[in-house]
Design a protein around this motif. Structure first.
Motif, PDB file in Angstrom:
ATOM      1  N   ALA A   1       2.361   1.733  -3.480  1.00 51.41           N
ATOM      2  CA  ALA A   1       1.292   2.109  -4.401  1.00 51.41           C
ATOM      3  C   ALA A   1       0.806   3.533  -4.142  1.00 51.41           C
ATOM      4  O   ALA A   1       0.448   4.260  -5.074  1.00 51.41           O
ATOM      5  CB  ALA A   1       0.129   1.127  -4.274  1.00 51.41           C
ATOM      6  N   ALA A   2       0.816   3.962  -2.865  1.00 52.33           N
ATOM      7  CA  ALA A   2       0.405   5.328  -2.532  1.00 52.33           C
ATOM      8  C   ALA A   2       1.384   6.348  -3.113  1.00 52.33           C
ATOM      9  O   ALA A   2       0.976   7.397  -3.627  1.00 52.33           O
ATOM     10  CB  ALA A   2       0.307   5.493  -1.020  1.00 52.33           C
TER      11      ALA A   2
ATOM     12  N   ILE B   1       0.833  -1.205   0.000  1.00 54.66           N
ATOM     13  CA  ILE B   1       0.000   0.000   0.000  1.00 54.66           C
ATOM     14  C   ILE B   1       0.865   1.251   0.000  1.00 54.66           C
ATOM     15  O   ILE B   1       0.564   2.234  -0.699  1.00 54.66           O
ATOM     16  CB  ILE B   1      -0.956  -0.014   1.212  1.00 54.66           C
ATOM     17  CG1 ILE B   1      -2.003  -1.120   1.036  1.00 54.66           C
ATOM     18  CG2 ILE B   1      -1.626   1.350   1.389  1.00 54.66           C
ATOM     19  CD1 ILE B   1      -2.942  -1.285   2.214  1.00 54.66           C
TER      20      ILE B   1
ATOM     21  N   VAL C   1      -3.378   1.729  -5.672  1.00 62.83           N
ATOM     22  CA  VAL C   1      -3.474   1.855  -4.216  1.00 62.83           C
ATOM     23  C   VAL C   1      -4.907   1.653  -3.734  1.00 62.83           C
ATOM     24  O   VAL C   1      -5.132   1.069  -2.673  1.00 62.83           O
ATOM     25  CB  VAL C   1      -2.934   3.230  -3.744  1.00 62.83           C
ATOM     26  CG1 VAL C   1      -3.790   4.391  -4.244  1.00 62.83           C
ATOM     27  CG2 VAL C   1      -2.843   3.264  -2.229  1.00 62.83           C
TER      28      VAL C   1
ATOM     29  N   SER D   1       0.717   6.602  -6.716  1.00 67.89           N
ATOM     30  CA  SER D   1      -0.508   7.351  -6.939  1.00 67.89           C
ATOM     31  C   SER D   1      -0.258   8.852  -6.877  1.00 67.89           C
ATOM     32  O   SER D   1      -0.734   9.615  -7.718  1.00 67.89           O
ATOM     33  CB  SER D   1      -1.562   6.951  -5.908  1.00 67.89           C
ATOM     34  OG  SER D   1      -2.800   7.574  -6.169  1.00 67.89           O
TER      35      SER D   1
END
Length: 364
Positions: free
Chosen positions: A157-158, A154, A183, A161
């Motif tokens: 992925a954040a 996460i 995310v 993003s």
């Protein structure tokens, strides 16, 4: 038999998906009608505001039931999930190519490049990219399962993003979307129980705070987009934070709406997102072309401020009607159901077109 709570959970998730697919249809209706000169330019800026809500909600809802799916064996994952996504992407890319080769696109988008058609399996260049991204998300989550800590997944992925909401650009709509929205899929996958508990038993103060936070962020974002250069919001990572607040507010809204009989249609729409997703652009284009024949008519000018809403609603309704008419017909039903020879499912397991009625299972 599913419990009442389980059914409630399913209903509001379907309601959330219904909201998301309607916003996707509206986004395309805005693109077509504005570029065709039928709707005011203001709609383009309104469209930008919903970037924090539309696809994040779709991918979060997709991730809510992904946790059990990615634990399946690779053959089972292919049969039950990936094959439908890949089949729909390949088939409808060809159908869209043929459609726009025969009928001019009133919005000016070119989907008739044979090179783009050949590259579609690795580099989708049209609105079907969601199917491609979702398939890759399942594969990536499966590969990382029990190998990479979910918090690391996460976190990375954040960061991606934030970068893709800000400045990062691959030059391809699908890969940009993958960077922006992975995310949200992972949040649904790994924080499922927390999300379900939050939505099913919301704290009044928590819901109020979330609503106010989202409202403030949404108004600031809308104010910037509507009054300043439309690209300004995209140079920061603030869109990710606004998206998270928007998701919470959207899920609570979906849970609230599905409790009313008047909104049962929203749950129905959310349970049948695939036929809407793959077909609606063709109807948006057709309806826009028909409206262009009436350009200059007084009645059309009066409708201009709300025309995207009308076109989007008409396209969604037409898509569902088309699906219901062909879903049990030989050959044509495979527009919405994956053939057994492609999925590897034994013929006994194939039940008409039901696997294609939803992008997501009601419970898995």
């Amino acid at each position: 038999m599913a419990s009442t709570i389980d059914r409630t959970r399913v209903d509001w998730v379907d309601g959330a998906k219904g909201i998301a697919i309607l916003l996707v249809a509206l986004a395309h209706a805005v693109q077509w009608t504005v570029l065709s000169g039928l709707a005011p330019e203001l709609w383009n800026k309104i469209n930008l505001v919903f970037i924090v809500f539309r696809m994040p909600l779709f991918f979060l809802a997709s991730g809510l039931f992904a946790g059990s799916i990615i634990k399946r064996t690779w053959p089972a994952l292919w049969r039950t999930r990936l094959s439908l996504l890949v089949w729909a992407l390949l088939l409808w890319t060809v159908i869209r190519f043929a459609y726009f080769s025969l009928l001019p696109n009133p919005a000016g988008f070119d989907e008739t490049n044979p090179i783009d058609l050949l590259l579609a399996p690795v580099r989708p260049s049209n609105g079907l990219w969601f199917l491609y991204a979702l398939a890759l998300f399942f594969v990536a989550a499966k590969l990382m399962l029990n190998r990479v800590d979910w918090r690391v997944q996460i976190g990375v992925a954040a960061v991606l993003s934030v970068l893709f909401f800000a400045r990062a650009d691959t030059g391809n709509i699908a890969w940009n979307g993958i960077g922006r929205y992975f995310v949200f899929f992972l949040l649904g996958c790994y924080l499922r129980e927390w999300i379900l508990a939050f939505v099913n038993r919301p704290s009044r103060f928590g819901a109020l705070g979330l609503g106010l936070g989202f409202g403030a962020g949404f108004l600031v974002l809308a104010g910037v987009i509507l009054t300043v250069d439309a690209r300004v919001p995209f140079i920061t990572g603030s869109l990710v934070l606004v998206s998270l607040a928007a998701l919470g507010a959207g899920l609570l809204l979906a849970r609230f709406l599905v409790g009313f009989r008047a909104f049962t249609w929203l749950t129905y729409v959310g349970r049948n997102t695939l036929p809407i997703y793959v077909v609606h652009v063709l109807f948006v284009s057709a309806i826009t072309s028909l409206l262009l024949l009436a350009r200059g008519q007084a009645w059309l000018d009066r409708l201009a401020p709300v025309l995207p809403l009308i076109v989007a609603g008409g396209a969604v309704a037409a898509s569902l009607l088309f699906w219901r008419l062909v879903r049990d017909l030989p050959v044509l039903r495979y527009g919405f159901a994956v053939p057994t020879w492609f999925s590897g499912r034994p013929p006994v397991a194939a039940v008409k077109s039901r696997p294609a009625e939803r992008m997501l299972p009601r419970s898995e």
